[in-house]
Design a protein around this motif. Sequence first.
Motif, PDB file in Angstrom:
ATOM      1  N   LYS A  33       0.826  -1.215   0.000  1.00  0.00           N
ATOM      2  CA  LYS A  33       0.000   0.000   0.000  1.00  0.00           C
ATOM      3  C   LYS A  33       0.858   1.263   0.000  1.00  0.00           C
ATOM      4  CE  LYS A  33      -4.334  -1.432   2.182  1.00  0.00           C
ATOM      5  NZ  LYS A  33      -5.345  -0.925   3.125  1.00  0.00           N
ATOM      6  N   ALA A  34       1.929   1.243   0.795  1.00  0.00           N
ATOM      7  CA  ALA A  34       2.804   2.418   0.860  1.00  0.00           C
ATOM      8  C   ALA A  34       3.416   2.699  -0.514  1.00  0.00           C
ATOM      9  CB  ALA A  34       3.909   2.186   1.892  1.00  0.00           C
ATOM     10  N   ALA A  35       3.779   1.643  -1.224  1.00  0.00           N
ATOM     11  CA  ALA A  35       4.397   1.819  -2.539  1.00  0.00           C
ATOM     12  C   ALA A  35       3.395   2.359  -3.557  1.00  0.00           C
ATOM     13  CB  ALA A  35       4.967   0.493  -3.027  1.00  0.00           C
ATOM     14  N   LEU A  36       2.119   2.008  -3.374  1.00  0.00           N
ATOM     15  CA  LEU A  36       1.100   2.421  -4.348  1.00  0.00           C
ATOM     16  C   LEU A  36       0.578   3.825  -4.082  1.00  0.00           C
ATOM     17  CD1 LEU A  36      -1.003  -0.872  -4.620  1.00  0.00           C
ATOM     18  CD2 LEU A  36       0.547   0.068  -6.344  1.00  0.00           C
ATOM     19  N   GLU A  37       0.789   4.302  -2.854  1.00  0.00           N
ATOM     20  CA  GLU A  37       0.204   5.582  -2.459  1.00  0.00           C
ATOM     21  C   GLU A  37       0.557   6.726  -3.413  1.00  0.00           C
ATOM     22  OE1 GLU A  37       1.000   6.957   1.601  1.00  0.00           O
ATOM     23  OE2 GLU A  37      -0.527   5.463   2.154  1.00  0.00           O
ATOM     24  N   GLN A  38       1.810   6.713  -3.859  1.00  0.00           N
ATOM     25  CA  GLN A  38       2.275   7.823  -4.695  1.00  0.00           C
ATOM     26  C   GLN A  38       1.983   7.612  -6.177  1.00  0.00           C
ATOM     27  OE1 GLN A  38       5.814   6.701  -6.188  1.00  0.00           O
ATOM     28  NE2 GLN A  38       4.957   4.780  -5.424  1.00  0.00           N
TER      29      GLN A  38
ATOM     30  N   GLY B  25     -13.455  -2.427 -17.960  1.00  0.00           N
ATOM     31  CA  GLY B  25     -12.845  -1.112 -17.798  1.00  0.00           C
ATOM     32  C   GLY B  25     -11.348  -1.185 -17.985  1.00  0.00           C
ATOM     33  N   PHE B  26     -10.771  -0.032 -17.956  1.00  0.00           N
ATOM     34  CA  PHE B  26      -9.359   0.170 -18.185  1.00  0.00           C
ATOM     35  C   PHE B  26      -8.529  -0.580 -17.134  1.00  0.00           C
ATOM     36  CE2 PHE B  26      -5.791   3.390 -17.843  1.00  0.00           C
ATOM     37  CZ  PHE B  26      -5.224   3.040 -19.055  1.00  0.00           C
ATOM     38  N   ARG B  27      -7.460  -1.291 -17.590  1.00  0.00           N
ATOM     39  CA  ARG B  27      -6.597  -2.027 -16.652  1.00  0.00           C
ATOM     40  C   ARG B  27      -5.585  -1.063 -16.013  1.00  0.00           C
ATOM     41  NH1 ARG B  27      -6.472  -7.534 -16.472  1.00  0.00           N
ATOM     42  NH2 ARG B  27      -4.348  -7.440 -15.690  1.00  0.00           N
ATOM     43  N   SER B  28      -6.060  -0.254 -15.113  1.00  0.00           N
ATOM     44  CA  SER B  28      -5.178   0.733 -14.478  1.00  0.00           C
ATOM     45  C   SER B  28      -4.806   0.257 -13.076  1.00  0.00           C
ATOM     46  CB  SER B  28      -5.895   2.073 -14.386  1.00  0.00           C
ATOM     47  OG  SER B  28      -6.896   1.988 -13.404  1.00  0.00           O
ATOM     48  N   ILE B  29      -3.853   0.974 -12.480  1.00  0.00           N
ATOM     49  CA  ILE B  29      -3.412   0.652 -11.128  1.00  0.00           C
ATOM     50  C   ILE B  29      -4.562   0.811 -10.122  1.00  0.00           C
ATOM     51  CG2 ILE B  29      -1.975   1.627  -9.263  1.00  0.00           C
ATOM     52  CD1 ILE B  29      -0.754   0.767 -12.784  1.00  0.00           C
ATOM     53  N   GLY B  30      -5.533   1.635 -10.475  1.00  0.00           N
ATOM     54  CA  GLY B  30      -6.708   1.822  -9.617  1.00  0.00           C
ATOM     55  C   GLY B  30      -7.445   0.516  -9.341  1.00  0.00           C
ATOM     56  N   ALA B  34      -8.291  -0.372  -5.530  1.00  0.00           N
ATOM     57  CA  ALA B  34      -9.657  -0.586  -5.052  1.00  0.00           C
ATOM     58  C   ALA B  34      -9.750  -1.889  -4.258  1.00  0.00           C
ATOM     59  CB  ALA B  34     -10.628  -0.616  -6.227  1.00  0.00           C
ATOM     60  N   ALA B  35      -9.045  -2.911  -4.739  1.00  0.00           N
ATOM     61  CA  ALA B  35      -9.090  -4.208  -4.059  1.00  0.00           C
ATOM     62  C   ALA B  35      -8.389  -4.155  -2.701  1.00  0.00           C
ATOM     63  CB  ALA B  35      -8.451  -5.275  -4.936  1.00  0.00           C
ATOM     64  N   LEU B  36      -7.383  -3.290  -2.594  1.00  0.00           N
ATOM     65  CA  LEU B  36      -6.599  -3.216  -1.348  1.00  0.00           C
ATOM     66  C   LEU B  36      -7.253  -2.331  -0.294  1.00  0.00           C
ATOM     67  CD1 LEU B  36      -2.970  -2.922  -2.788  1.00  0.00           C
ATOM     68  CD2 LEU B  36      -3.973  -4.912  -1.638  1.00  0.00           C
ATOM     69  N   GLU B  37      -8.158  -1.466  -0.752  1.00  0.00           N
ATOM     70  CA  GLU B  37      -8.734  -0.461   0.151  1.00  0.00           C
ATOM     71  C   GLU B  37      -9.350  -1.068   1.403  1.00  0.00           C
ATOM     72  OE1 GLU B  37     -11.623   2.328  -1.552  1.00  0.00           O
ATOM     73  OE2 GLU B  37      -9.834   3.290  -2.425  1.00  0.00           O
ATOM     74  N   GLN B  38     -10.024  -2.197   1.224  1.00  0.00           N
ATOM     75  CA  GLN B  38     -10.746  -2.817   2.350  1.00  0.00           C
ATOM     76  C   GLN B  38      -9.859  -3.740   3.180  1.00  0.00           C
ATOM     77  OE1 GLN B  38     -11.790  -6.446   1.143  1.00  0.00           O
ATOM     78  NE2 GLN B  38     -10.330  -5.868  -0.449  1.00  0.00           N
ATOM     79  N   VAL B  39      -8.573  -3.796   2.854  1.00  0.00           N
ATOM     80  CA  VAL B  39      -7.664  -4.687   3.587  1.00  0.00           C
ATOM     81  C   VAL B  39      -6.858  -3.873   4.585  1.00  0.00           C
ATOM     82  CG1 VAL B  39      -5.750  -6.318   3.348  1.00  0.00           C
ATOM     83  CG2 VAL B  39      -7.484  -6.170   1.553  1.00  0.00           C
ATOM     84  N   GLU B  40      -6.742  -4.400   5.806  1.00  0.00           N
ATOM     85  CA  GLU B  40      -5.963  -3.709   6.840  1.00  0.00           C
ATOM     86  C   GLU B  40      -4.481  -3.739   6.490  1.00  0.00           C
ATOM     87  OE1 GLU B  40      -7.252  -2.239   9.389  1.00  0.00           O
ATOM     88  OE2 GLU B  40      -9.257  -3.102   9.625  1.00  0.00           O
ATOM     89  N   ASP B  41      -3.798  -2.641   6.778  1.00  0.00           N
ATOM     90  CA  ASP B  41      -2.357  -2.554   6.524  1.00  0.00           C
ATOM     91  C   ASP B  41      -1.557  -3.668   7.190  1.00  0.00           C
ATOM     92  OD1 ASP B  41      -2.890  -0.261   5.168  1.00  0.00           O
ATOM     93  OD2 ASP B  41      -1.298   0.917   6.144  1.00  0.00           O
ATOM     94  N   HIS B  42      -2.000  -4.079   8.378  1.00  0.00           N
ATOM     95  CA  HIS B  42      -1.182  -5.022   9.149  1.00  0.00           C
ATOM     96  C   HIS B  42      -1.415  -6.475   8.745  1.00  0.00           C
ATOM     97  CE1 HIS B  42      -4.706  -6.144  11.409  1.00  0.00           C
ATOM     98  NE2 HIS B  42      -4.963  -4.873  11.584  1.00  0.00           N
ATOM     99  N   MET B  43      -2.323  -6.701   7.804  1.00  0.00           N
ATOM    100  CA  MET B  43      -2.589  -8.081   7.348  1.00  0.00           C
ATOM    101  C   MET B  43      -1.290  -8.681   6.814  1.00  0.00           C
ATOM    102  SD  MET B  43      -5.398  -9.115   4.483  1.00  0.00           S
ATOM    103  CE  MET B  43      -5.279 -10.677   3.624  1.00  0.00           C
TER     104      MET B  43
END
Lengths: 367, 367
Positions: A33-38, B25-30, B34-43
């Motif tokens: 996530k940190a790498a993707l933030e920017q 849709g467009f194969r972008s980094i988004g 979007a898939a990572l948004e709901q995942v906790e950083d500490h996972m």
Amino acid sequence: MYTPSADQSLSEAYNLTKYRVGGNGFRSIGVLKAALEQVEDHMESDIYGTGKVIEQFQEKIAKFLGKETAVFFPSGTMAQQIALRVWCDELGTRKVAYHPLCHLEIHEQDGLKELHYIEPILLADKDRLITLNDVQNLKEDIACLLIELPQREIGGQLPEYSELAEISRHCRAKGIKLHLDGARLFEVLPYYQKTAAEICELFDSVYVSFYKGIGGIAGAILAGNETFTAESKIWKRRHGGDLISLYPYIISSEYYFNLRMGKMGEYYEGAKGLAEKFNHCYSIETRPIQPVSNMFHVMFDAPKEKVEHVLVEFYQETDVGITGNLREYTDTTCYCEISIGDQYAMIPDEVIEEAFTLLGRKMKELN
Amino acid sequence: MYTPSADQSLSEAYNLTKYRVGGNGFRSIGVLKAALEQVEDHMESDIYGTGKVIEQFQEKIAKFLGKETAVFFPSGTMAQQIALRVWCDELGTRKVAYHPLCHLEIHEQDGLKELHYIEPILLADKDRLITLNDVQNLKEDIACLLIELPQREIGGQLPEYSELAEISRHCRAKGIKLHLDGARLFEVLPYYQKTAAEICELFDSVYVSFYKGIGGIAGAILAGNETFTAESKIWKRRHGGDLISLYPYIISSEYYFNLRMGKMGEYYEGAKGLAEKFNHCYSIETRPIQPVSNMFHVMFDAPKEKVEHVLVEFYQETDVGITGNLREYTDTTCYCEISIGDQYAMIPDEVIEEAFTLLGRKMKELN
């Protein structure tokens, strides 16, 4: 502060420590996530090895390594088998040479033999580096010699640059391709006081990793001349490594490369300082005694179960973690691997000093 | 609204359109973000095929497919070569059978032959499905028959379930392993009106993909019994696919599986409706005429360059994109592939109606 528990396993106790001497921190999803933030959401994915995100990074690393071209691979296992295969095909023989503790020999389920039918000649003894003499005495025709810098499984040892240069000259004179297993290449530049390109010019092909000292998620680069990398891309597809999108690994590799490449000197100094502290402890010696990179092995002159017990107590009492993974070396000795990253500098000096005084005492009590 | 340009390429013109009939849709980094948004950083990351994130997803998909076990792979190319290799080793022969336009035959640089020395028998003609009759008439001993559902390269055609069941019975009686190339398995469930497990029980091993209809980043699952998947993990390491972390693909696969698995019926209905519109146009026919999944091919009865010119104009005038990639079929005909995803439903009905009236007129003017 801590919950002493006699039957806590080493890895459990390690995982509860506040400080860790090695590593860049916990491998959590936050690292990605940190790498993707920017990165902007609308940035385009790579598509089967093409596109800006992969091509730019490949060019950047090719340049850094002083090579014509570079290819991003999902893993070093894939990249290195392929490197050896390409050289074997070019030279018309299925023989290569490498160290007995080479990653391809001990960690890849014999992929090189099972998939590529390549026969490796094991050079040198298990517990020492390959020397110029070993290479000169090679009787068989080989396509390629693989040298790993540093030689991880013996604590990350390194030949002197001058010997490396002589091995390279010898190989060129004999028509042997020289491949660099540079899984930890970035980590040895401070010792050699050379640029990556100055090391790599001795080699025909180079593999580097982005999740060792760099601390990325996964991913590798294979670099060499254009014919070599073009051929390697065909094999990458054959291996199933030409993914529609590799960007999660590419973006994180670049992010952590930018973040940590400049810190390799700090890690190296840290490793030297920490090794000294271990070497002051009774019944402990590091391999090498003075590290030549960010890594070294800690050799305990006592049986694994006994050292495990000492370490669990030590973690509980000091909150300093050394390793979660102690390995048997002989029946009466054991060892672990330490790689210095960002975490070492985060430990206050007084915590380290007290901890090592205690470790020395505990090891002495063991005997 | 648009900038007409006679020399705009098909893909450039396509990329400028507001609406697209196919895709998610467009194969972008988004897509990853979007898939990572709901995942906790500490996972925690998976580590070399172990850990909660990979094991839970493997179990979930194994259950969905009605198989004992499942293994997550970075790519289908890797998963399927390995599936065939494991069956070949078990049966002691290096022969398999599949369709002449099988992915392994035309898209993998012959990895199956070059890495595994497996000889494929090509069943059926290029332009039709494998039938029970083809399988019954097989003269050679094979370890495994691979069936792709739907058969992508001929527009995504499908055998009836009853014929599939007979092929399965025949293979079981003859001791031939049956492997499912289910790259688009999820997409055919609405047509069959079956669960994935009901289809998969006909097969000994199954591969599914997470970036076709599901729209993930990359990644595949290979499922089968425990002995089969245990063996496949060894080959996964040999291929260089046992990465330290596969979670960027696993998390996104699961996220988009949860998001889109329930929409396969909508995509299938969309494909049928859209195919009908194409079939009303002069000199255009879809393959199959009535889709049996979310995909079909659009066959233009005119040379590629002429159709390209028509499509570029059409994109500029309607803002509706059909394809960025038109392929020659014969000297005087060409085709493209359409896979319905989220984007089709976003086009207003009146835009579609007007667009297809125009497309029909333009194709007629061509002749």
